[in-house]
Design a protein around this motif. Structure first.
Motif, PDB file in Angstrom:
ATOM      1  N   HIS A 551      -3.648 -84.483 -37.098  1.00 37.35           N
ATOM      2  CA  HIS A 551      -4.964 -86.078 -37.108  1.00 37.35           C
ATOM      3  C   HIS A 551      -4.174 -86.716 -38.167  1.00 37.35           C
ATOM      4  CE1 HIS A 551      -7.797 -88.816 -35.768  1.00 37.35           C
ATOM      5  NE2 HIS A 551      -6.966 -88.595 -34.278  1.00 37.35           N
ATOM      6  N   PRO A 552      -4.299 -88.090 -37.989  1.00 39.75           N
ATOM      7  CA  PRO A 552      -3.769 -89.479 -39.129  1.00 39.75           C
ATOM      8  C   PRO A 552      -5.012 -89.466 -39.717  1.00 39.75           C
ATOM      9  CG  PRO A 552      -2.959 -89.899 -36.923  1.00 39.75           C
ATOM     10  CD  PRO A 552      -3.847 -88.478 -36.699  1.00 39.75           C
ATOM     11  N   ALA A 553      -6.048 -88.723 -39.399  1.00 44.19           N
ATOM     12  CA  ALA A 553      -7.909 -89.147 -39.973  1.00 44.19           C
ATOM     13  C   ALA A 553      -8.237 -87.536 -40.823  1.00 44.19           C
ATOM     14  CB  ALA A 553      -8.773 -89.271 -39.211  1.00 44.19           C
ATOM     15  N   ASP A 554      -6.753 -86.654 -40.674  1.00 43.54           N
ATOM     16  CA  ASP A 554      -7.894 -85.258 -40.669  1.00 43.54           C
ATOM     17  C   ASP A 554      -6.571 -84.547 -42.424  1.00 43.54           C
ATOM     18  OD1 ASP A 554      -8.091 -82.189 -41.341  1.00 43.54           O
ATOM     19  OD2 ASP A 554      -7.111 -81.835 -39.341  1.00 43.54           O
ATOM     20  N   ASP A 555      -7.267 -84.881 -43.124  1.00 39.02           N
ATOM     21  CA  ASP A 555      -6.616 -84.916 -44.308  1.00 39.02           C
ATOM     22  C   ASP A 555      -6.733 -83.736 -44.863  1.00 39.02           C
ATOM     23  OD1 ASP A 555      -5.771 -87.654 -45.511  1.00 39.02           O
ATOM     24  OD2 ASP A 555      -7.426 -88.373 -46.494  1.00 39.02           O
ATOM     25  N   GLY A 556      -7.594 -82.918 -44.690  1.00 33.83           N
ATOM     26  CA  GLY A 556      -7.589 -81.593 -44.853  1.00 33.83           C
ATOM     27  C   GLY A 556      -6.584 -80.972 -43.884  1.00 33.83           C
ATOM     28  N   GLY A 557      -6.127 -81.439 -43.009  1.00 33.77           N
ATOM     29  CA  GLY A 557      -4.745 -80.675 -42.189  1.00 33.77           C
ATOM     30  C   GLY A 557      -3.291 -81.244 -42.544  1.00 33.77           C
ATOM     31  N   LYS A 558      -3.080 -82.418 -43.772  1.00 32.18           N
ATOM     32  CA  LYS A 558      -2.852 -83.308 -43.736  1.00 32.18           C
ATOM     33  C   LYS A 558      -2.283 -81.920 -45.664  1.00 32.18           C
ATOM     34  CE  LYS A 558      -2.336 -87.686 -42.072  1.00 32.18           C
ATOM     35  NZ  LYS A 558      -3.135 -89.148 -43.163  1.00 32.18           N
ATOM     36  N   ARG A 559      -3.269 -81.001 -45.881  1.00 30.56           N
ATOM     37  CA  ARG A 559      -2.679 -81.102 -47.250  1.00 30.56           C
ATOM     38  C   ARG A 559      -1.975 -79.839 -46.549  1.00 30.56           C
ATOM     39  NH1 ARG A 559      -7.884 -83.727 -49.299  1.00 30.56           N
ATOM     40  NH2 ARG A 559      -9.387 -82.524 -47.774  1.00 30.56           N
ATOM     41  N   LEU A 560      -2.956 -78.942 -45.796  1.00 37.05           N
ATOM     42  CA  LEU A 560      -2.467 -77.717 -45.259  1.00 37.05           C
ATOM     43  C   LEU A 560      -0.292 -77.890 -45.420  1.00 37.05           C
ATOM     44  CD1 LEU A 560      -5.253 -76.210 -42.862  1.00 37.05           C
ATOM     45  CD2 LEU A 560      -4.163 -75.576 -44.909  1.00 37.05           C
ATOM     46  N   ILE A 561      -0.059 -78.601 -44.724  1.00 39.91           N
ATOM     47  CA  ILE A 561       0.944 -79.352 -44.243  1.00 39.91           C
ATOM     48  C   ILE A 561       1.741 -78.876 -45.622  1.00 39.91           C
ATOM     49  CG2 ILE A 561       2.587 -80.949 -43.402  1.00 39.91           C
ATOM     50  CD1 ILE A 561       1.200 -81.391 -40.831  1.00 39.91           C
ATOM     51  N   GLN A 562       1.733 -80.506 -46.961  1.00 37.32           N
ATOM     52  CA  GLN A 562       1.993 -79.791 -47.930  1.00 37.32           C
ATOM     53  C   GLN A 562       2.005 -78.667 -48.626  1.00 37.32           C
ATOM     54  OE1 GLN A 562      -0.363 -82.183 -51.143  1.00 37.32           O
ATOM     55  NE2 GLN A 562       1.486 -83.779 -51.673  1.00 37.32           N
ATOM     56  N   GLU A 563       0.737 -78.081 -48.190  1.00 40.25           N
ATOM     57  CA  GLU A 563       1.475 -76.594 -48.998  1.00 40.25           C
ATOM     58  C   GLU A 563       2.240 -76.004 -48.586  1.00 40.25           C
ATOM     59  OE1 GLU A 563      -1.214 -72.677 -49.454  1.00 40.25           O
ATOM     60  OE2 GLU A 563      -1.933 -74.343 -48.557  1.00 40.25           O
ATOM     61  N   LEU A 564       2.245 -76.002 -47.525  1.00 36.49           N
ATOM     62  CA  LEU A 564       3.699 -75.184 -46.201  1.00 36.49           C
ATOM     63  C   LEU A 564       4.565 -75.564 -46.778  1.00 36.49           C
ATOM     64  CD1 LEU A 564       4.085 -72.808 -44.500  1.00 36.49           C
ATOM     65  CD2 LEU A 564       4.343 -74.856 -43.048  1.00 36.49           C
ATOM     66  N   VAL A 565       4.355 -76.841 -46.905  1.00 38.38           N
ATOM     67  CA  VAL A 565       6.149 -77.638 -47.018  1.00 38.38           C
ATOM     68  C   VAL A 565       6.441 -77.388 -48.254  1.00 38.38           C
ATOM     69  CG1 VAL A 565       7.071 -79.877 -47.345  1.00 38.38           C
ATOM     70  CG2 VAL A 565       6.376 -79.527 -45.369  1.00 38.38           C
ATOM     71  N   ARG A 566       5.438 -77.409 -49.702  1.00 33.83           N
ATOM     72  CA  ARG A 566       5.780 -77.271 -50.821  1.00 33.83           C
ATOM     73  C   ARG A 566       6.615 -75.835 -50.984  1.00 33.83           C
ATOM     74  NH1 ARG A 566       0.954 -80.549 -53.990  1.00 33.83           N
ATOM     75  NH2 ARG A 566       2.241 -82.236 -54.155  1.00 33.83           N
ATOM     76  N   PHE A 567       5.481 -74.858 -50.325  1.00 33.49           N
ATOM     77  CA  PHE A 567       6.528 -73.504 -50.241  1.00 33.49           C
ATOM     78  C   PHE A 567       8.040 -73.543 -50.318  1.00 33.49           C
ATOM     79  CE2 PHE A 567       7.422 -69.479 -48.461  1.00 33.49           C
ATOM     80  CZ  PHE A 567       7.164 -68.215 -49.974  1.00 33.49           C
ATOM     81  N   THR A 568       8.252 -74.261 -49.252  1.00 28.75           N
ATOM     82  CA  THR A 568       9.374 -73.657 -47.912  1.00 28.75           C
ATOM     83  C   THR A 568      10.540 -74.857 -48.721  1.00 28.75           C
ATOM     84  OG1 THR A 568       9.563 -76.630 -46.552  1.00 28.75           O
ATOM     85  CG2 THR A 568       8.369 -74.096 -46.189  1.00 28.75           C
ATOM     86  N   ASP A 569      10.417 -75.673 -49.936  1.00 27.78           N
ATOM     87  CA  ASP A 569      10.779 -76.126 -50.725  1.00 27.78           C
ATOM     88  C   ASP A 569      11.530 -76.027 -52.041  1.00 27.78           C
ATOM     89  OD1 ASP A 569      11.074 -79.044 -49.404  1.00 27.78           O
ATOM     90  OD2 ASP A 569       9.502 -79.596 -50.746  1.00 27.78           O
ATOM     91  N   ASP A 570      10.592 -74.324 -52.125  1.00 30.04           N
ATOM     92  CA  ASP A 570      11.173 -74.000 -52.337  1.00 30.04           C
ATOM     93  C   ASP A 570      13.188 -73.271 -52.906  1.00 30.04           C
ATOM     94  OD1 ASP A 570      11.728 -71.210 -54.951  1.00 30.04           O
ATOM     95  OD2 ASP A 570       9.787 -70.580 -55.250  1.00 30.04           O
ATOM     96  N   PRO A 571      13.904 -73.437 -53.809  1.00 35.63           N
ATOM     97  CA  PRO A 571      15.152 -73.627 -53.689  1.00 35.63           C
ATOM     98  C   PRO A 571      15.500 -71.402 -53.589  1.00 35.63           C
ATOM     99  CG  PRO A 571      14.669 -74.611 -55.089  1.00 35.63           C
ATOM    100  CD  PRO A 571      13.217 -74.287 -55.118  1.00 35.63           C
ATOM    101  N   ARG A 572      14.626 -71.160 -54.086  1.00 35.32           N
ATOM    102  CA  ARG A 572      14.277 -69.219 -53.429  1.00 35.32           C
ATOM    103  C   ARG A 572      14.537 -69.136 -52.211  1.00 35.32           C
ATOM    104  NH1 ARG A 572      10.230 -65.952 -56.201  1.00 35.32           N
ATOM    105  NH2 ARG A 572       8.854 -67.911 -55.610  1.00 35.32           N
TER     106      ARG A 572
END
Length: 872
Positions: A551-572
């Motif tokens: 949800h646009p107002a849910d920064d906690g949810g956005k942090r979860l997405i960011q955490e996952l995206v950073r893992f998926t960005d790992d070249p390994r």
């Protein structure tokens, strides 16, 4: 230069192509493959550019191409077939028309969002998709539904990612003229519109757009009108946007304005008036207040009007947590229902009482939309068996004195619209086996309990189908991932690695949903080293596709997405695990079929139903899920896996996540990946294919929206229509007066004495005892009550579980002390610790449940006077 105003110029079709307009304007094309293929053949490249939207496509096809098609006998023949099929579909007899008796002439179905097609983006998640599937299944069955919602000019939001993986929201403006909509017009050709009164002499104007969903009209209210001031124009700007007053105005427009829109639509089109009103979640609850107002303006008193409205109202709750319910400050409600605002003929205090949290732990200063929905609906349900149980617990305070299992909230487990969600490749395989018509009937009506014909599909065909779907997903993922990285600022030279993302021969896991914390998007990351080993296993690798919006107002949810995206960005690991932004219907229709395993790991029991796994199952995808929602109800090890849960209030949340993540990894390592990669004598994963077959055979018919809508018709709509017909004005007055008399007299109702007889000294199974109960009824009579013996097994604290009730009969008149006597036999029908008590409930033939009034009288003491005898 930028245009100061945008308009859409519609094409003029040659006469022979005129049926294309009707086909494009009826959203049945969104689930009818033949119609979609017809439009694709107009201009394949244009079809892709229009994202599969016929209305947009027709605005881009070159005039000379249209002229050529108008003279093409082959195309005209295909067009005639599609047009004839649509007429037969919309006008012919279907399941509903063959029902016995007098089912409702029409049902109005209100929801704040509807997910019909990506071309009409008026949904945010599961509630809207469910509402869209409900309409489409009702159309397939011939149920005379009228859908009612709002037209949001910005929809929900489009999602992209920043370079560092943070969710970005975009709100493109939707032009109704470019959507598959028509404006509702009066007989003189002017647009129909309605008005709501607001405090301070202001007004809220709205027009009505109609989307034709097969046989079902969907009315969408739009406040973006010149008659409105800026604030009122923006009431329908965004789905779930704005502050409390903005949301309240949206819900008043949906409920009050929606009823007025239905009345206008029926007046202008001749559509039968609804006998039943279905409130899909509390957002539309004010529809009941408007209907009360209709009765009051005809001269019926408020209490009688309330009874008449309740009789024909069905309320569905979708949330298992109080935080998911809309609640407003009482003063805000009072201001909008005051003398100078909406419904001036109704005392605002009466409206406030409908939503007041009067139960222990409630907040009297807040107005609860779900509470109002339950008080205005004589019939209510949750959306899975487990969710029904959770809802009865959550709202039990509204029925004090009753055990939670007796709270009058039933359940109808959600289903999904198979023609929308099943891949065309799956349908074609089924059609080869069953024939096209039998396949269509099985997927839409689904009256059988098993699809045994699936057993006849050869194993090689099933496995080839699964690989084809997986390969299609791989191509889709690469295209979307490339676009996402370009939006994040990457250059073409950086993105060569995307060509090797995912592998069509690797076990593929899908996880896609909204991203509130309880759905635990990042549970899979609890042990990153272990997940990495799973992804990169040399013989049994796993690949994961993840999508979801916070949800646009849910920064906690956005942090979860960011955490996952950073893992998926790992070249390994980025070739084995991806996050796809902008999750919506178009993506989902590729994602569900292409996955082998659908993962769902919410905190139990916070998932009301969770229909994404149903859509995956219909495509032969196996479920791996916590036992929550629908999976708790239908899980079997023959067609999926259950993630063990560490339930309990005493479990530390961090420890719970660790335990359940470990269980998830164990299942993947020890049971799921070995089975997928194990090969039998013919070189096929025989045991995996057997589970796919069991999923389709046994789960397929259960998860259908057709099954769900049939249950709503038979269990809720038909009884509600019958109650509506009984509660005409005089009956409604009589019931309201009776309830008032019972409520006033109830403090003097009590159980005076219970006298058992006939029980053997050593009770045995099959024996019985006679109960003679003396009760005081005050000013009430035996015809106003039902005296019951309630019996069942008891726990160590003498609480009765698995109770059954037996009605006792009145014998003779009152004694000299004014006590009435009731008698009856109580069967000792189960072994072990057994107990009973007695109680008095209000009784009236027009009540839907003995608990309806929330009144019960029970013995004040238990054993001292024999009123609660315990047999051990």
């Amino acid at each position: 230069m930028k245009a100061i105003r945008r308009i859409t110029v519609r094409p003029v079709l040659p006469g022979p192509l005129a049926p294309l307009n009707e086909l494009a304007r009826n959203l049945r094309w969104s689930w009818h493959d033949g119609t979609r293929e017809l439009f694709r053949s107009l201009d394949p490249e244009g079809w892709d550019a229009a994202h599969g939207d016929p209305v947009r496509l027709l605005g881009t096809v070159a005039p000379d191409r249209l002229t050529g098609l108008a003279a093409d006998p082959g195309f005209l023949e295909r067009l005639a077939v599609c047009a004839a099929e649509l007429r037969e579909y919309t006008e012919g007899e279907r399941w509903y028309q063959r029902q016995p008796g007098e089912p409702p002439a029409a049902i109005a179905y209100f929801s704040p969002e509807f997910g019909i097609t990506a071309a009409l983006p008026q949904y945010s998640g599961g509630l809207g998709i469910l509402a869209g599937d409900h309409l489409k299944a009702a159309s397939d069955l011939g149920v005379p539904l009228i859908g009612v919602g709002l037209l949001y000019r910005h929809g929900y939001f489009r999602q992209s990612l920043s370079r560092d993986g943070w969710q970005q929201e975009h709100y493109p403006v939707l032009d109704p003229d470019e959507l598959p909509l028509t404006v509702l017009k009066e007989a003189d050709g002017t647009p129909a519109h309605l008005v709501l009164a607001l405090p301070g002499g202001r007004s809220l104007h709205a027009r009505v757009w109609v989307a034709q969903v097969g046989r079902v009209p969907l009315l969408l209210l739009d406040s973006d009108m010149e008659e409105n001031d800026r604030g009122e124009r923006e009431v329908t700007d965004r789905l779930y946007g704005g502050g409390s007053e903005h949301r309240l105005l949206q819900e008043m427009l949906l409920g009050i304005g929606g009823v007025r829109a239905v009345r206008t639509y029926c007046r202008l089109t001749g559509h039968p008036a609804p006998e039943v009103f279905h409130t899909n979640e509390g957002h539309a609850g004010f529809l009941g207040v408007e209907r009360i107002h209709e009765h009051v303006t005809r001269g019926l008193g408020f209490d009688a009007a309330l009874e008449a409205v309740r009789a024909g109202t069905v309320f569905t709750t979708h949330t298992p947590v109080p935080a998911g319910i809309d609640r407003f400050d009482r003063d805000l409600i009072a201001r909008h229902f005051g003398a100078d605002a909406e419904l001036p003929g109704i005392d605002a205090e009466r409206v406030l009482r409908l939503g007041t949290e009067t139960y222990p732990g409630g907040e009297p200063g807040l107005f609860n939309m779900a509470v109002m929905g339950l008080r205005l609906g004589q019939r209510a349900n949750g959306v899975s068996v487990l969710h029904g149980r959770v809802s009865r617990e959550m709202f039990s305070g509204l029925w004090p004195g009753f055990d939670a299992e007796e709270v009058p909230i039933t359940s109808v487990t959600n289903g999904v619209h198979a023609p929308t969600w099943v891949a065309p490749e799956v349908i074609r395989v089924s059609a080869r086996q069953l024939g096209a018509r039998r396949t269509e009937d099985a997927l839409s009506v689904g009256e059988g309990t098993r699809w045994d014909a699936v057993a006849e599909i050869p194993d090689p065909d099933i496995w080839e189908l699964r690989r084809t779907l997986r390969a299609g997903l791989v191509g889709e993922v690469r295209e979307r991932l490339y676009r996402s990285w370009r939006q994040r600022g990457a250059a073409d030279a950086e993105l060569g690695w995307i060509d090797s993302v995912l592998d069509p021969d690797v076990l593929t896991i899908g996880f896609a949903r909204r991203v509130p914390s309880y759905k635990r998007l990042t549970l899979m990351l609890r042990d990153r080293d272990r997940l990495t080993r799973l992804l990169l296993h040399p013989e049994r690798p796993v690949q994961v596709v993840v999508a979801g919006k916070a949800h646009p107002a849910d920064d906690g949810g956005k942090r979860l997405i960011q955490e996952l995206v950073r893992f998926t960005d790992d070249p390994r690991v980025r070739h084995r695990i991806v996050f796809l932004p902008d999750y919506g219907m178009a993506m989902a229709q590729k994602l569900y079929p292409g996955c082998d395993v659908w993962l769902n790991n919410p905190l139990r029991p916070l998932e009301a139903c969770g229909t994404s796994g149903m859509k995956a199952a219909l495509n032969g995808c196996l479920n791996l899920s916590v036992l929550d929602g629908w999976w708790d109800e239908w899980f079997a090890p023959d067609f999926g896996w259950a993630i063990p849960t560490a339930d309990g209030d005493t479990t530390d949340p961090e420890r719970r996540d660790d335990l359940e993540a470990r269980a998830l990894y164990d299942l993947l390592e020890r049971r799921i990946t070995p089975r997928f990669y194990e090969r039998g004598p013919e070189g096929l994963p025989d045991r995996w294919i057997a589970m796919v077959r069991e999923t389709l055979t046994r789960l397929g018919p259960k998860v259908l929206a057709g099954r769900m809508v049939r249950e709503y018709v038979e269990r809720l709509y038909v009884p509600a229509a019958a109650a509506h017909r009984e509660l005409r004005d005089d009956a409604a007055r009589g019931l309201a007066e009776w309830k008032a008399r019972v409520r006033a007299g109830w403090p003097r109702v009590r159980v005076d004495h219970v006298e058992p007889s006939g029980a053997p000294s050593a009770p045995e199974l099959g024996a019985s005892l006679t109960l003679r109960v003396r009760v005081r009824l005050g000013e009430l009579g035996p015809e106003d009550v039902e005296v019951q013996a309630v019996a069942g097994r008891v726990d160590p604290d003498d609480r009765i579980a698995d109770a059954s009730a037996v009605a006792l009969k009145s014998v003779g008149g009152p004694d000299l002390e004014g006590r009435w006597v009731f008698e009856g036999e109580l069967a000792l029908d189960r072994t072990g610790p057994f107990g009973y008590t007695v109680r008095i409930l209000p009784s009236h033939p027009l009540l839907a449940s003995g608990a309806e009034l929330g009144l019960v009288a029970v013995p004040v003491t238990t054993k001292s006077d024999g009123s609660g005898v315990l047999l051990r």
